[in-house]
Design a protein around this motif. Structure first.
Motif, PDB file in Angstrom:
ATOM      1  N   VAL A  65       6.920 -17.602   9.593  1.00 50.25           N
ATOM      2  CA  VAL A  65       7.925 -18.320   8.605  1.00 50.25           C
ATOM      3  C   VAL A  65       8.608 -18.152   7.806  1.00 50.25           C
ATOM      4  O   VAL A  65       7.500 -16.717   6.866  1.00 50.25           O
ATOM      5  N   ALA A  66      10.321 -17.356   7.126  1.00 50.62           N
ATOM      6  CA  ALA A  66      10.796 -17.008   6.658  1.00 50.62           C
ATOM      7  C   ALA A  66      10.708 -17.394   5.457  1.00 50.62           C
ATOM      8  O   ALA A  66      11.154 -19.004   5.604  1.00 50.62           O
ATOM      9  N   VAL A  67      10.483 -17.546   4.064  1.00 46.74           N
ATOM     10  CA  VAL A  67      10.847 -17.902   2.592  1.00 46.74           C
ATOM     11  C   VAL A  67      12.145 -17.512   1.868  1.00 46.74           C
ATOM     12  O   VAL A  67      12.294 -16.568   1.557  1.00 46.74           O
ATOM     13  N   PHE A 108       3.211 -26.619   0.284  1.00 42.94           N
ATOM     14  CA  PHE A 108       4.098 -27.002  -0.548  1.00 42.94           C
ATOM     15  C   PHE A 108       5.452 -26.126  -0.982  1.00 42.94           C
ATOM     16  O   PHE A 108       5.471 -25.147  -1.888  1.00 42.94           O
ATOM     17  N   LEU A 109       6.614 -27.288  -0.904  1.00 45.33           N
ATOM     18  CA  LEU A 109       7.912 -26.236  -1.910  1.00 45.33           C
ATOM     19  C   LEU A 109       8.271 -26.745  -3.671  1.00 45.33           C
ATOM     20  O   LEU A 109       7.871 -28.108  -3.045  1.00 45.33           O
ATOM     21  N   GLU A 127      -2.689 -24.898   1.066  1.00 45.33           N
ATOM     22  CA  GLU A 127      -2.513 -22.686   0.692  1.00 45.33           C
ATOM     23  C   GLU A 127      -1.744 -22.193   0.506  1.00 45.33           C
ATOM     24  O   GLU A 127      -1.962 -20.896   0.101  1.00 45.33           O
ATOM     25  N   TRP A 128      -0.475 -22.644   0.741  1.00 46.42           N
ATOM     26  CA  TRP A 128       0.563 -21.712  -0.163  1.00 46.42           C
ATOM     27  C   TRP A 128       1.509 -22.957  -0.990  1.00 46.42           C
ATOM     28  O   TRP A 128       1.527 -23.948  -0.619  1.00 46.42           O
ATOM     29  N   TRP A 129       1.874 -22.469  -1.818  1.00 47.32           N
ATOM     30  CA  TRP A 129       2.902 -22.702  -3.237  1.00 47.32           C
ATOM     31  C   TRP A 129       3.931 -21.795  -2.475  1.00 47.32           C
ATOM     32  O   TRP A 129       3.999 -20.564  -3.970  1.00 47.32           O
ATOM     33  N   PHE A 130       5.298 -22.358  -2.487  1.00 51.97           N
ATOM     34  CA  PHE A 130       6.845 -21.716  -2.683  1.00 51.97           C
ATOM     35  C   PHE A 130       7.986 -22.178  -3.348  1.00 51.97           C
ATOM     36  O   PHE A 130       7.583 -23.289  -3.795  1.00 51.97           O
ATOM     37  N   PHE A 134       0.423 -18.275  -4.303  1.00 56.98           N
ATOM     38  CA  PHE A 134       1.872 -18.573  -4.743  1.00 56.98           C
ATOM     39  C   PHE A 134       2.710 -17.381  -4.707  1.00 56.98           C
ATOM     40  O   PHE A 134       2.699 -16.451  -4.670  1.00 56.98           O
ATOM     41  N   LEU A 135       3.659 -17.504  -4.356  1.00 56.53           N
ATOM     42  CA  LEU A 135       5.084 -17.017  -3.811  1.00 56.53           C
ATOM     43  C   LEU A 135       6.315 -17.189  -4.735  1.00 56.53           C
ATOM     44  O   LEU A 135       7.091 -18.578  -3.938  1.00 56.53           O
TER      45      LEU A 135
END
Length: 476
Positions: A3-5, A175-176, A224-227, A328-329
């Motif tokens: 996955v590219a963010v 989550f975005l 798990e991830w927040w961008f 978080f990123l």
């Protein structure tokens, strides 16, 4: 899946896809999915630019129109949310989500979808307290086209209506958001952040950097991830959930010092309507629409901890399972020598939900989100006033009833249990991309006028699927 963010897009689709292609060539891998965290700028023609809240010097067509008109096609399935510099008229057409162009999907003002078993939720826009709630009163979507000086900004301000809906989701994996959750800086290397962006110092010290409702969602959903994007800097943080001391993160009660301008932000000279976030009221509720009441200091990495000191203390309780964490990123905007994109390996939470190996990515509706939309549709306000929401227990009962409707009327096979969110309902079964506005070159004398609101067949098809009114165009 790889996955590219991407952080802020600002219409630079050609450069973003070229950068990914270069990474794929150098690293000998294939990116399956691209996530873009706002300021996407889906500008179809010059008239769309008149619906974007930026100074005239920033009103450039950029490259999205090529993908909209079919001159080019996105080489990677791309999912985007909105920020605060958007052609808001086009995103309003697709309020519930839809294809902005072939292979480029807008998650909606709020939404949740699945890609090969990975659940991706998100919220568009930025937080401004006076359009989230006004004292005792909540705010609906009162904006109509053509947008006036206030509406062209307020249309991208997140409403409590969408935060309430998102808070009812069971944990998405990703989550975005465009905004950062408030006090997220305290969970990472905020000293380096201040060295990189000295104008953040005052908001970091006062606990007001970011959005209070988003921290509430982070604590509630525990993805798990927040961008995120918006602040034009790369920043990592880790939020640990289930703190045994019950600590949580919020802003302090002290007032913030005057805000210092961000040199990388697009300044809007006459933007008196976008007041300082620090002065916005904090809304609290059992649904965790905002952050809680104290700011947790960062751990001291240099502290020396001695294992044998445990001998002099009371016996420890039984070992508990490790707490869950949210990684978080935040990423920068697409410019040379900026950290605007990262490629991450992400697998579905449950192997039973994943697609066969090497299967092309399939975008699917999320059944639980469809149930939430049906349950909350009567609260969708198109005026400044928002009727009060049901309390959390009642809202969850409503969603459970609508989940039964979704299973009966929409799903091909009933899930095994309430927590089974298998990707069994492809978006393409209901929504197909349709050009609703002309491409550039056909504007004529109206080039610098706002366009009319174009009815979008995708929104009509989505509402018919859920048997709810199409409130965007006022049809049933």
């Amino acid at each position: 899946m790889k996955v590219a963010v991407e952080g802020c897009c600002h219409g630079e689709l050609d450069n973003i896809y070229a950068h990914i292609a270069d990474l794929e060539s150098k690293n000998e891998y294939k990116v399956d999915l691209l996530l873009i965290c706002g300021d996407f700028q889906a500008v179809r023609n010059w008239r769309d630019l008149q619906c974007m809240a930026v100074p005239d010097k920033y009103k450039q067509l950029q490259t999205f129109y090529k993908y909209y008109t079919g001159e080019k096609k996105a080489p990677i399935l791309t999912i985007v949310i909105g920020g605060n510099h958007e052609a808001s008229n086009y995103m309003w057409e697709l309020y519930h989500g839809g294809w902005l162009a072939p292979n480029i999907y807008f998650l909606g003002h709020a939404g949740c979808v699945q890609v090969n078993g990975i659940r991706i939720a998100g919220a568009s826009g930025i937080f401004k307290g006076y359009n989230f709630s006004r004292g005792m009163w909540l705010t609906g979507y009162f904006e109509t086209m053509p947008y006036d000086k206030e509406a062209i900004r307020s249309i991208y301000h997140i409403r409590e209506f969408n935060v309430r809906k998102l808070s009812l989701l069971s944990s998405p994996q990703i989550f975005l958001s465009h905004d950062w959750p408030v006090t997220i800086d305290q969970h990472g290397d905020y000293r380096t952040l201040i060295r990189q962006k000295s104008h953040f110092r005052q908001e970091i010290n006062s606990g007001t950097l970011g959005s209070p409702p988003l921290m509430g969602l982070l604590r509630t959903l525990k993805p798990e991830w927040w961008f995120s994007a918006h602040l034009h800097v790369r920043f990592e943080a880790t939020v640990v959930h289930g703190d045994p001391e019950g600590n949580a993160d919020t802003q302090p009660t002290s007032a913030a010092p005057p805000k210092v301008a961000n040199p990388d932000e697009i300044a809007i000279d006459d933007d008196e309507f976008d007041g300082d976030t620090a002065s916005a009221p904090t809304v609290t509720s059992s649904d965790a629409q905002t952050a809680s009441s104290s700011t947790k200091a960062a751990d001291n990495p240099d502290e020396i901890k001695l294992d044998d000191e445990e001998e002099d203390v009371a016996p420890q309780p039984e070992a508990q399972p490790p707490p869950s964490i949210t990684r978080f990123l935040a990423l920068d905007k697409c410019l040379p020598r900026r950290k605007f994109l990262e490629v991450i390996d992400i697998s579905p939470d449950s192997p039973t939900l994943s697609s066969p190996p090497n299967a092309p990515p399939t975008l699917s509706f999320d059944p639980e989100w469809l149930a939430i939309l049906r349950a909350f549709d009567p609260w969708f306000s198109l005026t400044r006033e928002q009727r009060p929401f049901p309390d959390e227990s009642e809202a969850r009962e409503m969603v459970n009833r609508e989940m039964a409707w979704v299973e009966q009327h929409l799903l091909r096979a009933k899930p095994q249990d309430q927590n089974d969110h298998s990707p069994m309902f492809p978006v393409s079964d209901i929504q197909q991309f349709v050009m609703t506005a002309p491409g550039p070159g056909s504007e004529g004398a109206d080039k610098f006028k706002q366009p009319p609101l174009y009815p979008n067949p995708q929104t009509d098809a989505f509402c018919k699927m859920l048997e709810i009114p199409n409130r965007i165009t006022g049809t049933v």
